[in-house]
Design an enzyme around this catalytic site. Structure first.
Site, PDB file in Angstrom:
ATOM      1  N   ALA A  68       0.838  -1.195   0.000  1.00 56.76           N
ATOM      2  CA  ALA A  68       0.000   0.000   0.000  1.00 56.76           C
ATOM      3  C   ALA A  68       0.876   1.250   0.000  1.00 56.76           C
ATOM      4  O   ALA A  68       2.057   1.203   0.342  1.00 56.76           O
ATOM      5  CB  ALA A  68      -0.919  -0.005   1.221  1.00 56.76           C
ATOM      6  N   GLY A 107      -0.518  -5.703  -0.308  1.00 55.29           N
ATOM      7  CA  GLY A 107      -1.386  -5.518  -1.468  1.00 55.29           C
ATOM      8  C   GLY A 107      -0.730  -5.946  -2.762  1.00 55.29           C
ATOM      9  O   GLY A 107      -1.421  -6.341  -3.709  1.00 55.29           O
ATOM     10  N   GLU A 130       0.778  -7.596   6.811  1.00 57.66           N
ATOM     11  CA  GLU A 130      -0.120  -6.599   7.404  1.00 57.66           C
ATOM     12  C   GLU A 130      -0.228  -6.707   8.927  1.00 57.66           C
ATOM     13  O   GLU A 130      -0.489  -5.726   9.612  1.00 57.66           O
ATOM     14  CB  GLU A 130      -1.521  -6.723   6.776  1.00 57.66           C
ATOM     15  CG  GLU A 130      -1.630  -6.213   5.348  1.00 57.66           C
ATOM     16  CD  GLU A 130      -1.261  -7.246   4.301  1.00 57.66           C
ATOM     17  OE1 GLU A 130      -1.475  -6.988   3.112  1.00 57.66           O
ATOM     18  OE2 GLU A 130      -0.723  -8.323   4.672  1.00 57.66           O
TER      19      GLU A 130
END
Length: 706
Positions: A68, A107, A130
């Site tokens: 991200a 991502g 994450e």
């Protein structure tokens, strides 16, 4: 080859009916809104273009997609969302292949999972990290990964946050093939062409059968839930990841995606996510010391280490592991042999665990040399002193270094407390003297306090920061004072713990409360691990300058007078029978504490765990604010990083300064003022906290002021 429309962050080129879509958003090809829009548009265009048979998705530069865009953290989301982009890629009626080099993380891997086929080159690293930010993969990762590689492997990947290389990714089933070269474009084109020649179908990950063995999948999920409940120590997102994988097993894919999104939003709203994001940014911002912006680091190709004790040997191992030649100096041959034995013990431990071979150990030790003469350091670029914590001893060492070291050599001290300005003033080249405060064990602990004396040259500070990077350590710039950042603050919150112990809380209750807050160990366990004699020596050194009006708890001295120094002597605050690493409470210590309370004329009272932590944290925060106020730390975040990497502060709370903002500085100040009514000498509110509360500001507002 023909070119198609070119976006700002994504390029399109047609190679013999294969549309190559290249993400070009330096430095890591992060998935910002421009990239998401362009990816979605590219897939749409490919689907509508009769001249396109397939799509190849690659990254420009050194990475596929690093994850991200951190610039968007904390801001309102802009469409298209990443889940929508992933779904659009997967829904494409023409084959979409990703060719991965460098990082495909978070991502970035979710984009790859949404594609129909995946090829990686040798330098690829894939992961769903994450959890380290208090989140879970929120763009289908918790649903696609288990379907592709099974629940057990997917849970391991997501709960550990680890990265896997290309070969392991192939073995897991994350990728379909590993390229024979590092040429990601040609490897990708070859893969796509082979699929087209074979008339391979579009293969959607949502339809993969990694969860087909429902019994094994359920067992893996339950095992992960039990292990996570035991080891995650109150963390929020790990159990949400387990919940999401359970949804992948039990729900249709689209329902699972919706459930994943709900869980992701819960993580997003969690205070833990805010703390972990703060830690993420702080450890990057801390690298920006004023001296590193313009000064160029000096070249360091060989290093000397003075002292072969536990700390000197640990420093030597860290340097050897970084590929540097090391010359160790000791006072005699026997001490030098012990120093080498300390180093060998570290590597032998790695061999015993299967993490190193005997041949690799031998190769590393070819870079080690030992001598009993300082003259062996004549050509060293950097020398780190790690001898006994005594000013006279250290100044004698620096006199020798001043005599033998070449001009331009950096002269560093590993002192934990002593005045580095005084050490620098004792030599003819004070501009070359700096503090490099390693934390024990020095080859493992990530923190390196770079202590900047008044006369040091900027390029010496830059050299220290460059060395930290080479050693894979996190450097924090600190000013000169007794204890610098970490140990200065430690002395205060440890004193608060001692006060509570003398007032009625047992050391065992205090340690338990601190562990439940999220620290790996309580202060009395830490004392036993480090050795009670270390603190005892410091207290005796400070005795002459101690404020006679300040409270002084003598319990630790009584324990040390008995020779109970902690784990190394088999007892301290705790008992360690038969070399045990985990202590058990000691009734003799409790009796000693009772006797000290009686001597001090103190009637013991009960403390709740909450009150223990309010006092413990108020002391830590107040002194941390003083350190910032006096310029010893550049910013509050420097205090946070010091405690995250050197003192076991729970990462999900962001550090003591971040924690202060999260509970409200006005509440912290109210606690300090309440405690001051009973102990005004100890509990003096930091002027910085008072000022910030008066103007309604936070400590975080000071984090970009360096």
């Amino acid at each position: 080859m023909t070119s198609g429309p070119t976006g700002h962050a994504v390029r399109r080129e047609l190679h013999n009916r294969i549309l190559v879509v290249t993400v070009d958003n330096p430095p890591v090809n992060a998935l910002g809104v421009a990239v998401r829009c362009a990816l979605s548009d590219a897939i749409e265009a490919a689907e509508q273009d009769a001249s396109v048979d397939a799509v190849l998705l690659i990254g420009a530069g050194r990475n596929f997609i690093g994850g991200a865009d951190i610039k968007e953290f904390g801001k309102p989301p802009l469409p298209p969302s990443l889940p929508a982009v992933c779904n659009r890629i997967e829904a494409c009626r023409k084959p979409v292949v990703t060719a991965i080099h460098g990082a495909a993380l978070g991502g970035g891997l979710e984009i790859a999972l949404a594609a129909h086929y995946r090829v990686a080159v040798a330098n690829a690293k894939l992961g769903l990290p994450e959890v380290t930010l208090g989140l879970l993969p929120g763009a289908g990762g918790t649903q696609r990964a288990p379907r592709l590689i099974g629940a057990k492997a997917a849970l391991d990947l997501m709960l550990s946050g680890r990265h896997v290389g290309a070969r392991e990714a192939l073995a897991l089933g994350l990728v379909d093939r590993v390229g024979e070269t590092d040429d990601v474009l040609n490897e990708g084109l070859a893969c796509v062409q082979a699929l087209l020649d074979a008339k391979a179908p579009v293969r959607r990950t949502r339809e993969a059968d990694g969860l087909a063995d429902r019994m094994a999948s359920r067992a893996a999920i339950e095992a992960a839930r039990a292990e996570t409940s035991k080891n995650a120590r109150g963390l929020f997102s790990p159990l949400k990841i387990v919940d999401a994988v359970q949804a992948a097993l039990e729900l249709p894919f689209d329902d699972g995606l919706r459930h994943e999104r709900q869980l992701f939003l819960q993580c997003l709203d969690s205070p833990q996510r805010a703390g972990l994001i703060h830690a993420f940014f702080a450890e990057r911002e801390v690298l920006k010391a004023p001296e590193t912006r313009h000064a160029k680091a000096r070249a360091v190709t060989s290093v000397g280490v003075i002292g072969g004790g536990t700390m000197g040997a640990g420093i030597a191992v860290a340097l050897l592991d970084a590929g540097l030649p090391v010359t160790m100096i000791e006072r005699d041959d026997a001490s030098l042999a012990r120093g080498r034995a300390h180093i060998e013990k570290v590597y032998d431990g790695l061999i015993a665990k299967g993490r190193m071979t005997s041949e690799a150990k031998a190769a590393v030790l070819t870079r080690w040399n030992g001598s009993t003469s300082y003259d062996a350091l004549a050509s060293a670029d950097l020398v780190i002193e790690a001898v006994f914590e005594d000013m006279t001893v250290k100044q004698a060492v620096f006199a020798e270094l001043d005599r033998v070291c070449k001009r331009g050599a950096v002269l560093a001290t590993n002192t934990s407390y002593l005045d580095i300005d005084a050490i620098a003033a004792s030599v003819s080249r004070p501009g070359d003297v700096i503090g490099l405060h390693f934390f024990s064990p020095a080859n493992i602990m990530k923190l390196l306090e770079v202590v900047v004396p008044a006369q040091v040259s900027a390029d010496v500070v830059a050299t220290a920061f460059a060395l930290a990077k080479r050693l894979r350590k996190v450097p924090v710039r600190a000013g000169v004072c007794d204890g610098f950042i970490g140990n200065r603050v430690l002395a205060i919150y440890r004193a608060a713990a001692d006060h509570m112990m003398e007032d009625g809380a047992s050391p065992y209750q205090i340690d338990r409360a601190v562990r439940e807050f999220g620290f790996p160990m309580g202060p009395f366990q830490v004392s036993d691990l480090a050795g009670g004699d270390i603190g005892w020596a410091t207290r005796k050194r400070r005795a002459a300058t101690r404020d006679p009006n300040a409270r002084y708890v003598q319990i630790a001295d009584r324990i040390c007078e008995r020779g109970w120094f902690g784990q190394k002597t088999g007892r301290g605050y705790y008992l360690y029978p038969d070399g045990a690493r985990t202590g058990t409470p000691d009734h003799e210590v409790e009796a000693l504490i009772d006797a000290e309370r009686e001597r001090a004329n103190i009637t013991p009272r009960a403390f709740s765990d909450e009150e223990i932590m309010r006092r413990y944290m108020a002391a830590m925060i107040n002194e941390g604010a003083n350190v910032v106020h006096q310029g010893i730390a550049l910013r509050p975040l420097d205090v946070d990083v010091t405690f995250l990497y050197g003192y076991g502060f729970p990462r999900h709370r962001g550090g003591p300064m971040k924690y202060a903002d999260s509970v409200g500085l006005v509440n912290v100040l109210a606690d300090i003022r309440a405690f001051a009514k009973e102990a005004p000498v100890f509990w003096k509110p930091s002027p910085l906290i008072v000022e910030l509360v008066e103007r309604g500001a936070t400590l975080a507002s000071l984090n970009h002021s360096a």
